[in-house]
Design an enzyme around this catalytic site. Sequence first.
Site, short mmCIF file in Angstrom:
data_model
loop_
_atom_site.label_atom_id
_atom_site.label_comp_id
_atom_site.label_asym_id
_atom_site.label_seq_id
_atom_site.Cartn_x
_atom_site.Cartn_y
_atom_site.Cartn_z
N CYS A 19 -1.05 0.65 7.57
CA CYS A 19 -2.33 0.74 6.86
C CYS A 19 -3.10 -0.58 6.83
CB CYS A 19 -2.09 1.23 5.45
SG CYS A 19 -1.21 2.79 5.42
N LYS A 69 -4.33 -2.08 10.24
CA LYS A 69 -5.27 -1.15 10.88
C LYS A 69 -6.58 -1.07 10.08
CE LYS A 69 -4.38 3.37 10.31
NZ LYS A 69 -5.45 4.12 9.67
N ARG A 94 6.13 -0.11 11.86
CA ARG A 94 4.83 -0.43 12.47
C ARG A 94 4.29 -1.75 11.91
NH1 ARG A 94 1.85 5.21 11.69
NH2 ARG A 94 3.41 5.36 10.04
N LYS A 108 -11.83 3.35 0.13
CA LYS A 108 -10.47 3.26 0.68
C LYS A 108 -10.27 1.97 1.47
CE LYS A 108 -6.50 3.99 2.24
NZ LYS A 108 -5.39 4.86 2.20
N GLU A 116 3.88 3.72 1.03
CA GLU A 116 5.16 4.17 1.58
C GLU A 116 6.27 3.59 0.71
OE1 GLU A 116 5.78 3.73 5.77
OE2 GLU A 116 3.69 4.14 6.19
N GLY A 135 5.16 -14.21 1.07
CA GLY A 135 6.23 -13.81 1.98
C GLY A 135 5.83 -13.97 3.42
N LYS A 148 8.67 19.33 14.15
CA LYS A 148 8.42 18.89 12.77
C LYS A 148 8.39 20.09 11.84
CE LYS A 148 5.59 14.76 13.31
NZ LYS A 148 4.21 14.29 13.36
C1 UGA Z 1 -0.92 0.51 1.39
C2 UGA Z 1 -1.65 0.55 0.03
O1 UGA Z 1 -0.90 -0.22 -0.92
C3 UGA Z 1 -1.80 1.98 -0.47
O2 UGA Z 1 -2.56 1.99 -1.67
C4 UGA Z 1 -2.54 2.81 0.60
O3 UGA Z 1 -2.68 4.16 0.23
C5 UGA Z 1 -1.74 2.74 1.90
O4 UGA Z 1 -1.63 1.36 2.31
C6 UGA Z 1 -2.49 3.54 2.95
O5 UGA Z 1 -3.61 3.17 3.27
O6 UGA Z 1 -1.99 4.59 3.35
P1 UGA Z 1 1.62 0.62 2.20
O7 UGA Z 1 1.09 0.11 3.50
O8 UGA Z 1 2.50 1.80 2.21
O9 UGA Z 1 0.40 0.98 1.20
O10 UGA Z 1 2.48 -0.54 1.53
P2 UGA Z 1 2.22 -1.71 0.47
O11 UGA Z 1 3.18 -1.56 -0.62
O12 UGA Z 1 0.81 -1.82 0.12
O13 UGA Z 1 2.67 -2.99 1.32
C7 UGA Z 1 1.97 -3.39 2.50
C8 UGA Z 1 2.54 -4.69 3.02
O14 UGA Z 1 2.21 -5.77 2.16
C9 UGA Z 1 4.07 -4.71 3.14
O15 UGA Z 1 4.43 -5.32 4.35
C10 UGA Z 1 4.52 -5.55 1.96
O16 UGA Z 1 5.75 -6.21 2.18
C11 UGA Z 1 3.37 -6.54 1.86
N1 UGA Z 1 3.21 -7.13 0.51
C12 UGA Z 1 2.87 -6.36 -0.54
C13 UGA Z 1 3.34 -8.51 0.34
O17 UGA Z 1 3.62 -9.26 1.30
N2 UGA Z 1 3.17 -9.03 -0.90
C14 UGA Z 1 2.85 -8.29 -1.99
O18 UGA Z 1 2.69 -8.84 -3.10
C15 UGA Z 1 2.71 -6.89 -1.80
#
Ligand code: UGA
Length: 430
Positions: free
Chosen positions: A261, A264, A328, A205, A156, A254, A35
Amino acid sequence: MNILIIGTGYVGTTTALVFAELGHQVTGLDKDVSKIELLNNGRLHFFEPGLGSLLKKHLEQNLLHFTTDQENAIKRNDIIYICVGTPRDSDGSANLSYVEQVANVIGKYRNRYKVVVTKSTVPVGTAEKVHQWIADDNPESQIPFDVVSNPEFLREGNALEDALHPDRIVIGGSSQKAINLIRSLYQNMHAPIIVTNSRAAELIKYTANSFLAMKISYINEIAKLCDKLDISIEDVAQGIRSDHRIGPHFLNAGMGYGGSCFPKDVAALLEVSKRNQVNLSILEKVVTVNEAQPFYLIQKLSEKLGSLKGKKIGVLGLAFKPGTDDVRESPAFVLIQDLLSKNVKVSVHDPVVKIADHLDSHQIVQCDSIVGAARNTDALVLSTNWEQYLKVDWLNVKRVMKTPYIFDGRNMLDAQKMKNDGFDYEGIGC
Ligand code: UGA
Protein backbone atom coordinates in the site's frame (compact mmCIF):
# COMPACT_ATOMS: atom_id res chain seq x y z
CA MET A 1 -28.93 -7.01 2.55
CA ASN A 2 -27.42 -8.91 -0.36
CA ILE A 3 -23.91 -7.80 -1.22
CA LEU A 4 -21.57 -8.97 -3.96
CA ILE A 5 -17.83 -8.60 -3.48
CA ILE A 6 -15.82 -8.84 -6.70
CA GLY A 7 -12.20 -9.83 -6.10
CA THR A 8 -11.41 -12.21 -3.25
CA GLY A 9 -7.93 -10.99 -2.49
CA TYR A 10 -6.97 -9.58 0.82
CA VAL A 11 -9.31 -6.58 0.81
CA GLY A 12 -12.23 -8.38 -0.85
CA THR A 13 -12.14 -11.39 1.46
CA THR A 14 -11.89 -9.23 4.58
CA THR A 15 -14.72 -6.98 3.37
CA ALA A 16 -16.88 -10.03 2.62
CA LEU A 17 -16.28 -11.45 6.08
CA VAL A 18 -17.00 -8.18 7.82
CA PHE A 19 -20.27 -7.68 5.97
CA ALA A 20 -21.27 -11.25 6.85
CA GLU A 21 -20.36 -10.48 10.46
CA LEU A 22 -22.69 -7.46 10.26
CA GLY A 23 -25.47 -9.85 9.27
CA HIS A 24 -25.58 -9.31 5.51
CA GLN A 25 -25.85 -12.05 2.91
CA VAL A 26 -22.56 -11.97 1.02
CA THR A 27 -21.33 -13.49 -2.23
CA GLY A 28 -17.65 -13.41 -3.13
CA LEU A 29 -16.84 -13.53 -6.85
CA ASP A 30 -13.48 -14.23 -8.44
CA LYS A 31 -12.14 -15.55 -11.75
CA ASP A 32 -9.60 -17.69 -9.92
CA VAL A 33 -11.19 -21.12 -9.46
CA SER A 34 -8.57 -22.33 -7.00
CA LYS A 35 -9.15 -19.36 -4.66
CA ILE A 36 -12.91 -19.88 -4.78
CA GLU A 37 -12.57 -23.60 -4.03
CA LEU A 38 -10.30 -22.89 -1.08
CA LEU A 39 -12.61 -20.22 0.33
CA ASN A 40 -15.72 -22.38 -0.07
CA ASN A 41 -13.83 -25.07 1.87
CA GLY A 42 -13.20 -22.64 4.69
CA ARG A 43 -9.55 -21.98 3.87
CA LEU A 44 -7.82 -18.69 3.19
CA HIS A 45 -5.23 -18.28 0.45
CA PHE A 46 -3.26 -15.77 2.54
CA PHE A 47 -2.20 -15.48 6.15
CA GLU A 48 -4.19 -13.11 8.35
CA PRO A 49 -4.95 -13.67 12.05
CA GLY A 50 -8.60 -14.16 12.95
CA LEU A 51 -10.06 -14.37 9.46
CA GLY A 52 -10.00 -18.19 9.20
CA SER A 53 -12.43 -18.79 12.06
CA LEU A 54 -14.77 -16.05 10.81
CA LEU A 55 -14.77 -17.64 7.36
CA LYS A 56 -15.77 -21.04 8.75
CA LYS A 57 -18.44 -19.47 10.98
CA HIS A 58 -20.17 -17.60 8.17
CA LEU A 59 -19.93 -20.47 5.69
CA GLU A 60 -21.64 -22.67 8.27
CA GLN A 61 -24.31 -20.04 8.89
CA ASN A 62 -24.87 -19.73 5.13
CA LEU A 63 -24.27 -15.99 5.24
CA LEU A 64 -21.43 -16.30 2.82
CA HIS A 65 -20.53 -18.19 -0.32
CA PHE A 66 -18.01 -17.84 -3.12
CA THR A 67 -18.48 -18.33 -6.83
CA THR A 68 -16.93 -17.85 -10.26
CA ASP A 69 -20.32 -17.38 -11.94
CA GLN A 70 -20.25 -13.69 -12.93
CA GLU A 71 -23.65 -13.52 -14.59
CA ASN A 72 -25.63 -15.06 -11.74
CA ALA A 73 -23.75 -13.18 -9.05
CA ILE A 74 -24.27 -9.80 -10.71
CA LYS A 75 -27.92 -10.40 -11.57
CA ARG A 76 -28.80 -11.50 -8.02
CA ASN A 77 -27.06 -8.71 -6.13
CA ASP A 78 -27.86 -5.02 -6.20
CA ILE A 79 -24.93 -3.78 -4.13
CA ILE A 80 -21.65 -4.64 -5.81
CA TYR A 81 -18.25 -3.93 -4.29
CA ILE A 82 -15.22 -3.78 -6.57
CA CYS A 83 -12.22 -5.05 -4.58
CA VAL A 84 -9.77 -6.03 -7.33
CA GLY A 85 -6.10 -5.06 -7.34
CA THR A 86 -4.75 -1.77 -8.68
CA PRO A 87 -1.05 -2.59 -9.12
CA ARG A 88 1.61 0.01 -9.76
CA ASP A 89 2.43 0.80 -13.41
CA SER A 90 5.99 1.63 -14.49
CA ASP A 91 5.29 5.40 -14.21
CA GLY A 92 3.97 5.00 -10.65
CA SER A 93 0.32 5.38 -11.64
CA ALA A 94 -2.30 2.89 -10.50
CA ASN A 95 -3.18 0.31 -13.14
CA LEU A 96 -6.96 0.26 -13.50
CA SER A 97 -7.26 -2.55 -16.02
CA TYR A 98 -8.78 -5.01 -13.50
CA VAL A 99 -11.27 -2.37 -12.34
CA GLU A 100 -12.21 -1.68 -15.96
CA GLN A 101 -12.72 -5.38 -16.71
CA VAL A 102 -15.01 -5.73 -13.70
CA ALA A 103 -16.96 -2.60 -14.64
CA ASN A 104 -17.47 -4.01 -18.14
CA VAL A 105 -18.81 -7.28 -16.75
CA ILE A 106 -21.19 -5.41 -14.43
CA GLY A 107 -22.34 -3.36 -17.43
CA LYS A 108 -22.96 -6.52 -19.40
CA TYR A 109 -25.05 -8.35 -16.78
CA ARG A 110 -26.90 -5.57 -14.95
CA ASN A 111 -30.58 -6.36 -14.99
CA ARG A 112 -32.02 -3.78 -12.53
CA TYR A 113 -30.89 -0.79 -10.39
CA LYS A 114 -27.44 -1.44 -8.87
CA VAL A 115 -25.09 0.49 -6.63
CA VAL A 116 -21.50 -0.20 -7.61
CA VAL A 117 -18.94 0.61 -4.95
CA THR A 118 -15.20 1.01 -5.39
CA LYS A 119 -13.32 -0.32 -2.37
CA SER A 120 -10.00 -0.78 -4.15
CA THR A 121 -7.56 2.11 -3.75
CA VAL A 122 -8.11 4.09 -6.93
CA PRO A 123 -7.02 7.50 -8.24
CA VAL A 124 -9.22 10.56 -8.20
CA GLY A 125 -11.81 10.35 -10.95
CA THR A 126 -12.05 6.55 -11.03
CA ALA A 127 -15.66 6.40 -9.84
CA GLU A 128 -16.56 8.59 -12.82
CA LYS A 129 -14.62 6.27 -15.13
CA VAL A 130 -16.31 3.21 -13.64
CA HIS A 131 -19.65 4.87 -14.34
CA GLN A 132 -18.61 5.39 -17.94
CA TRP A 133 -17.24 1.84 -18.37
CA ILE A 134 -20.46 0.33 -17.04
CA ALA A 135 -22.61 2.55 -19.24
CA ASP A 136 -20.43 1.96 -22.32
CA ASP A 137 -21.08 -1.74 -22.21
CA ASN A 138 -24.71 -1.22 -23.08
CA PRO A 139 -25.34 2.43 -24.14
CA GLU A 140 -28.96 1.67 -25.03
CA SER A 141 -29.83 0.46 -21.55
CA GLN A 142 -32.27 2.60 -19.56
CA ILE A 143 -31.58 0.70 -16.32
CA PRO A 144 -30.24 3.19 -13.77
CA PHE A 145 -27.18 2.60 -11.56
CA ASP A 146 -24.95 4.62 -9.26
CA VAL A 147 -21.27 4.46 -8.44
CA VAL A 148 -20.01 5.21 -4.94
CA SER A 149 -16.50 5.32 -3.49
CA ASN A 150 -16.07 3.62 -0.10
CA PRO A 151 -12.31 3.24 0.51
CA GLU A 152 -10.92 0.85 3.09
CA PHE A 153 -8.40 1.73 5.80
CA LEU A 154 -7.54 -1.67 7.23
CA ARG A 155 -4.00 -2.80 7.93
CA GLU A 156 -2.64 -6.22 7.07
CA GLY A 157 -2.09 -8.24 10.21
CA ASN A 158 -4.85 -6.22 11.95
CA ALA A 159 -7.47 -6.54 9.24
CA LEU A 160 -10.27 -7.89 11.36
CA GLU A 161 -9.89 -5.43 14.20
CA ASP A 162 -9.56 -2.48 11.79
CA ALA A 163 -12.46 -3.56 9.62
CA LEU A 164 -14.80 -4.23 12.55
CA HIS A 165 -13.81 -1.12 14.48
CA PRO A 166 -12.87 1.52 11.92
CA ASP A 167 -11.89 5.06 12.95
CA ARG A 168 -14.22 6.34 10.25
CA ILE A 169 -16.22 5.24 7.23
CA VAL A 170 -15.89 7.35 4.10
CA ILE A 171 -18.68 7.30 1.52
CA GLY A 172 -18.32 9.40 -1.61
CA GLY A 173 -20.95 9.80 -4.28
CA SER A 174 -23.48 12.10 -5.86
CA SER A 175 -26.67 10.04 -5.51
CA GLN A 176 -28.38 10.43 -2.12
CA LYS A 177 -30.22 7.16 -2.70
CA ALA A 178 -26.96 5.24 -3.21
CA ILE A 179 -25.22 6.95 -0.30
CA ASN A 180 -28.11 6.13 2.04
CA LEU A 181 -28.03 2.51 0.92
CA ILE A 182 -24.29 2.16 1.57
CA ARG A 183 -24.60 4.04 4.87
CA SER A 184 -27.28 1.56 5.97
CA LEU A 185 -24.84 -1.34 5.50
CA TYR A 186 -22.79 0.06 8.36
CA GLN A 187 -25.68 0.90 10.71
CA ASN A 188 -24.46 -1.58 13.34
CA MET A 189 -21.00 -0.10 13.36
CA HIS A 190 -20.05 2.62 15.80
CA ALA A 191 -17.88 4.81 13.64
CA PRO A 192 -18.27 8.33 12.28
CA ILE A 193 -19.46 8.35 8.68
CA ILE A 194 -17.98 10.97 6.40
CA VAL A 195 -20.10 11.63 3.35
CA THR A 196 -18.57 13.48 0.45
CA ASN A 197 -18.26 13.26 -3.31
CA SER A 198 -16.43 10.36 -4.95
CA ARG A 199 -13.36 12.40 -5.95
CA ALA A 200 -12.78 13.59 -2.39
CA ALA A 201 -13.30 10.05 -1.05
CA GLU A 202 -10.66 8.77 -3.46
CA LEU A 203 -8.21 11.48 -2.46
CA ILE A 204 -8.86 10.88 1.27
CA LYS A 205 -7.48 7.36 0.91
CA TYR A 206 -4.26 8.45 -0.82
CA THR A 207 -3.79 11.39 1.52
CA ALA A 208 -4.21 9.19 4.59
CA ASN A 209 -1.68 6.58 3.45
CA SER A 210 0.79 9.22 2.29
CA PHE A 211 0.48 11.10 5.57
CA LEU A 212 1.24 7.94 7.54
CA ALA A 213 4.20 7.21 5.25
CA MET A 214 5.39 10.76 5.86
CA LYS A 215 5.27 10.26 9.64
CA ILE A 216 7.45 7.17 9.28
CA SER A 217 10.04 8.85 7.05
CA TYR A 218 10.08 11.86 9.36
CA ILE A 219 10.77 9.81 12.47
CA ASN A 220 13.38 7.78 10.54
CA GLU A 221 15.26 10.97 9.64
CA ILE A 222 15.11 12.21 13.23
CA ALA A 223 16.40 8.77 14.31
CA LYS A 224 19.52 9.28 12.20
CA LEU A 225 20.10 12.60 13.94
CA CYS A 226 19.59 10.82 17.28
CA ASP A 227 22.37 8.37 16.34
CA LYS A 228 24.75 11.28 15.79
CA LEU A 229 23.72 13.10 18.96
CA ASP A 230 23.59 9.95 21.12
CA ILE A 231 19.93 10.52 22.01
CA SER A 232 17.31 7.77 22.14
CA ILE A 233 14.69 8.12 19.37
CA GLU A 234 12.29 6.26 21.64
CA ASP A 235 12.58 9.05 24.22
CA VAL A 236 12.00 11.64 21.51
CA ALA A 237 9.03 9.74 20.05
CA GLN A 238 7.57 9.29 23.52
CA GLY A 239 7.89 13.00 24.11
CA ILE A 240 5.97 13.97 20.99
CA ARG A 241 3.38 11.15 21.04
CA SER A 242 1.59 12.67 24.01
CA ASP A 243 0.87 15.82 22.01
CA HIS A 244 -2.64 15.06 20.78
CA ARG A 245 -2.03 17.16 17.67
CA ILE A 246 0.71 14.71 16.65
CA GLY A 247 -0.81 11.49 17.97
CA PRO A 248 0.73 8.31 19.34
CA HIS A 249 0.93 6.14 16.22
CA PHE A 250 3.28 5.62 13.27
CA LEU A 251 6.26 7.09 15.07
CA ASN A 252 8.30 3.88 15.33
CA ALA A 253 11.65 4.39 13.63
CA GLY A 254 13.01 1.41 11.73
CA MET A 255 14.04 0.04 8.38
CA GLY A 256 11.30 1.91 6.57
CA TYR A 257 7.81 1.13 5.38
CA GLY A 258 6.95 -1.60 2.88
CA GLY A 259 3.89 -3.54 1.83
CA SER A 260 1.42 -3.37 -0.99
CA CYS A 261 0.00 0.00 0.00
CA PHE A 262 2.30 2.80 1.15
CA PRO A 263 4.95 2.53 -1.60
CA LYS A 264 2.31 2.12 -4.31
CA ASP A 265 -0.04 4.79 -3.01
CA VAL A 266 2.62 7.43 -2.41
CA ALA A 267 3.90 6.81 -5.97
CA ALA A 268 0.38 7.09 -7.36
CA LEU A 269 -0.30 10.35 -5.53
CA LEU A 270 2.99 11.76 -6.79
CA GLU A 271 2.09 10.75 -10.32
CA VAL A 272 -1.30 12.47 -10.05
CA SER A 273 0.31 15.60 -8.62
CA LYS A 274 2.81 15.73 -11.47
CA ARG A 275 0.08 15.29 -14.03
CA ASN A 276 -1.72 18.22 -12.45
CA GLN A 277 1.43 20.38 -12.24
CA VAL A 278 1.41 20.45 -8.45
CA ASN A 279 4.74 19.90 -6.79
CA LEU A 280 4.28 17.52 -3.85
CA SER A 281 7.97 17.82 -3.01
CA ILE A 282 7.41 16.70 0.57
CA LEU A 283 6.23 13.31 -0.69
CA GLU A 284 9.21 12.98 -3.01
CA LYS A 285 11.42 13.26 0.07
CA VAL A 286 9.28 10.71 1.91
CA VAL A 287 10.10 8.20 -0.83
CA THR A 288 13.82 9.06 -0.95
CA VAL A 289 14.17 8.69 2.81
CA ASN A 290 12.28 5.41 2.80
CA GLU A 291 14.25 3.88 -0.05
CA ALA A 292 17.51 4.74 1.69
CA GLN A 293 16.49 3.31 5.06
CA PRO A 294 17.54 -0.37 4.59
CA PHE A 295 20.94 0.88 3.38
CA TYR A 296 21.36 2.80 6.61
CA LEU A 297 21.46 -0.59 8.33
CA ILE A 298 23.97 -1.89 5.79
CA GLN A 299 26.11 1.14 6.54
CA LYS A 300 25.91 0.33 10.26
CA LEU A 301 26.87 -3.29 9.52
CA SER A 302 29.88 -2.16 7.47
CA GLU A 303 30.99 0.27 10.16
CA LYS A 304 31.05 -2.63 12.66
CA LEU A 305 32.28 -5.50 10.51
CA GLY A 306 34.41 -3.74 7.89
CA SER A 307 34.14 -5.43 4.49
CA LEU A 308 31.04 -7.60 4.39
CA LYS A 309 32.43 -9.93 1.72
CA GLY A 310 32.42 -13.55 2.91
CA LYS A 311 30.71 -12.67 6.20
CA LYS A 312 27.65 -14.55 7.43
CA ILE A 313 24.63 -12.46 8.47
CA GLY A 314 21.40 -13.76 9.97
CA VAL A 315 18.21 -11.95 9.02
CA LEU A 316 15.22 -12.34 11.33
CA GLY A 317 11.96 -11.56 9.59
CA LEU A 318 11.04 -11.42 5.91
CA ALA A 319 7.45 -10.14 5.94
CA PHE A 320 7.02 -6.38 5.50
CA LYS A 321 5.39 -6.31 8.93
CA PRO A 322 4.31 -8.86 11.55
CA GLY A 323 1.07 -10.80 11.26
CA THR A 324 1.27 -11.30 7.50
CA ASP A 325 3.03 -13.48 4.93
CA ASP A 326 3.14 -10.52 2.54
CA VAL A 327 6.66 -9.63 1.40
CA ARG A 328 5.76 -7.03 -1.21
CA GLU A 329 8.24 -4.13 -0.99
CA SER A 330 9.53 -5.60 2.25
CA PRO A 331 12.66 -3.71 3.41
CA ALA A 332 14.08 -7.10 4.48
CA PHE A 333 14.34 -8.10 0.82
CA VAL A 334 16.12 -4.86 -0.13
CA LEU A 335 18.60 -5.59 2.65
CA ILE A 336 19.07 -9.24 1.65
CA GLN A 337 19.55 -8.41 -2.05
CA ASP A 338 22.22 -5.89 -1.14
CA LEU A 339 23.96 -8.35 1.19
CA LEU A 340 23.94 -10.99 -1.57
CA SER A 341 25.44 -8.51 -4.04
CA LYS A 342 28.26 -8.00 -1.51
CA ASN A 343 28.87 -11.78 -1.37
CA VAL A 344 27.52 -12.18 2.13
CA LYS A 345 26.20 -15.59 3.22
CA VAL A 346 22.69 -15.05 4.54
CA SER A 347 20.66 -17.20 6.90
CA VAL A 348 17.05 -16.22 7.41
CA HIS A 349 14.18 -16.97 9.75
CA ASP A 350 10.54 -15.99 9.45
CA PRO A 351 7.59 -17.63 11.23
CA VAL A 352 5.48 -17.78 8.06
CA VAL A 353 7.40 -16.67 4.96
CA LYS A 354 9.56 -19.11 2.97
CA ILE A 355 12.33 -17.26 1.18
CA ALA A 356 12.54 -19.89 -1.56
CA ASP A 357 9.06 -18.81 -2.71
CA HIS A 358 10.48 -15.39 -3.54
CA LEU A 359 14.24 -15.57 -4.05
CA ASP A 360 16.50 -18.22 -5.46
CA SER A 361 20.10 -18.05 -4.26
CA HIS A 362 22.61 -20.64 -3.08
CA GLN A 363 23.91 -17.97 -0.67
CA ILE A 364 20.71 -18.09 1.42
CA VAL A 365 19.69 -20.70 3.96
CA GLN A 366 16.24 -20.66 5.57
CA CYS A 367 16.17 -21.88 9.17
CA ASP A 368 13.21 -23.07 11.22
CA SER A 369 14.61 -21.62 14.42
CA ILE A 370 16.14 -18.33 15.45
CA VAL A 371 19.13 -20.17 16.92
CA GLY A 372 19.58 -21.94 13.58
CA ALA A 373 19.58 -18.63 11.72
CA ALA A 374 22.07 -17.17 14.23
CA ARG A 375 24.56 -20.06 14.12
CA ASN A 376 28.08 -18.93 13.16
CA THR A 377 26.90 -15.51 12.09
CA ASP A 378 29.00 -12.38 12.30
CA ALA A 379 25.87 -10.36 13.00
CA LEU A 380 22.10 -10.61 13.24
CA VAL A 381 19.63 -8.14 11.73
CA LEU A 382 16.09 -8.01 13.06
CA SER A 383 13.98 -6.86 10.14
CA THR A 384 10.36 -7.68 11.05
CA ASN A 385 8.93 -7.01 14.50
CA TRP A 386 7.32 -10.43 14.98
CA GLU A 387 6.14 -10.70 18.56
CA GLN A 388 7.93 -14.03 19.07
CA TYR A 389 11.28 -12.25 18.71
CA LEU A 390 10.53 -10.58 22.04
CA LYS A 391 10.33 -13.96 23.74
CA VAL A 392 13.65 -15.34 22.50
CA ASP A 393 16.27 -16.61 24.92
CA TRP A 394 18.90 -14.23 23.56
CA LEU A 395 21.70 -15.63 25.74
CA ASN A 396 21.16 -18.93 23.97
CA VAL A 397 21.28 -17.17 20.62
CA LYS A 398 24.48 -15.32 21.53
CA ARG A 399 26.23 -18.60 22.36
CA VAL A 400 25.97 -19.86 18.76
CA MET A 401 27.02 -16.59 17.07
CA LYS A 402 30.56 -15.89 15.95
CA THR A 403 30.37 -12.29 17.14
CA PRO A 404 27.45 -10.93 19.18
CA TYR A 405 26.45 -8.01 16.94
CA ILE A 406 22.74 -7.38 16.68
CA PHE A 407 21.14 -4.69 14.54
CA ASP A 408 17.56 -4.11 15.50
CA GLY A 409 15.94 -2.72 12.36
CA ARG A 410 12.62 -2.34 14.18
CA ASN A 411 13.78 -0.99 17.55
CA MET A 412 11.75 -3.72 19.21
CA LEU A 413 14.23 -5.23 21.67
CA ASP A 414 15.15 -3.78 25.05
CA ALA A 415 18.50 -2.14 24.25
CA GLN A 416 19.70 -2.14 27.85
CA LYS A 417 18.81 -5.78 28.40
CA MET A 418 20.54 -6.82 25.19
CA LYS A 419 23.66 -4.94 26.25
CA ASN A 420 23.47 -6.55 29.71
CA ASP A 421 23.25 -9.93 27.96
CA GLY A 422 26.57 -9.13 26.29
CA PHE A 423 25.33 -8.13 22.85
CA ASP A 424 26.79 -5.28 20.88
CA TYR A 425 23.33 -3.86 20.20
CA GLU A 426 22.38 -1.14 17.76
CA GLY A 427 18.95 0.06 16.77
CA ILE A 428 17.89 2.89 14.50
CA GLY A 429 18.46 6.00 16.57
CA CYS A 430 19.09 4.17 19.81
C1 UGA B 1 -1.67 0.60 5.37
C2 UGA B 1 -2.52 1.59 6.18
O1 UGA B 1 -2.04 1.63 7.53
C3 UGA B 1 -3.99 1.18 6.18
O2 UGA B 1 -4.77 2.16 6.85
C4 UGA B 1 -4.49 1.07 4.72
O3 UGA B 1 -5.82 0.64 4.64
C5 UGA B 1 -3.61 0.05 4.00
O4 UGA B 1 -2.23 0.50 4.05
C6 UGA B 1 -4.08 -0.03 2.56
O5 UGA B 1 -4.01 0.96 1.86
O6 UGA B 1 -4.62 -1.07 2.18
P1 UGA B 1 -0.57 -1.80 5.81
O7 UGA B 1 0.24 -1.50 4.59
O8 UGA B 1 -1.26 -3.09 5.91
O9 UGA B 1 -1.71 -0.66 6.02
O10 UGA B 1 0.40 -1.74 7.07
P2 UGA B 1 0.85 -0.65 8.15
O11 UGA B 1 0.58 -1.18 9.48
O12 UGA B 1 0.32 0.68 7.83
O13 UGA B 1 2.44 -0.66 7.94
C7 UGA B 1 3.04 -0.25 6.72
C8 UGA B 1 4.55 -0.25 6.86
O14 UGA B 1 4.98 0.80 7.72
C9 UGA B 1 5.13 -1.53 7.47
O15 UGA B 1 6.28 -1.91 6.75
C10 UGA B 1 5.48 -1.15 8.89
O16 UGA B 1 6.54 -1.90 9.43
C11 UGA B 1 5.88 0.31 8.70
N1 UGA B 1 5.75 1.13 9.93
C12 UGA B 1 4.54 1.35 10.48
C13 UGA B 1 6.89 1.73 10.47
O17 UGA B 1 8.02 1.57 9.97
N2 UGA B 1 6.73 2.51 11.59
C14 UGA B 1 5.54 2.73 12.18
O18 UGA B 1 5.48 3.47 13.19
C15 UGA B 1 4.40 2.13 11.60
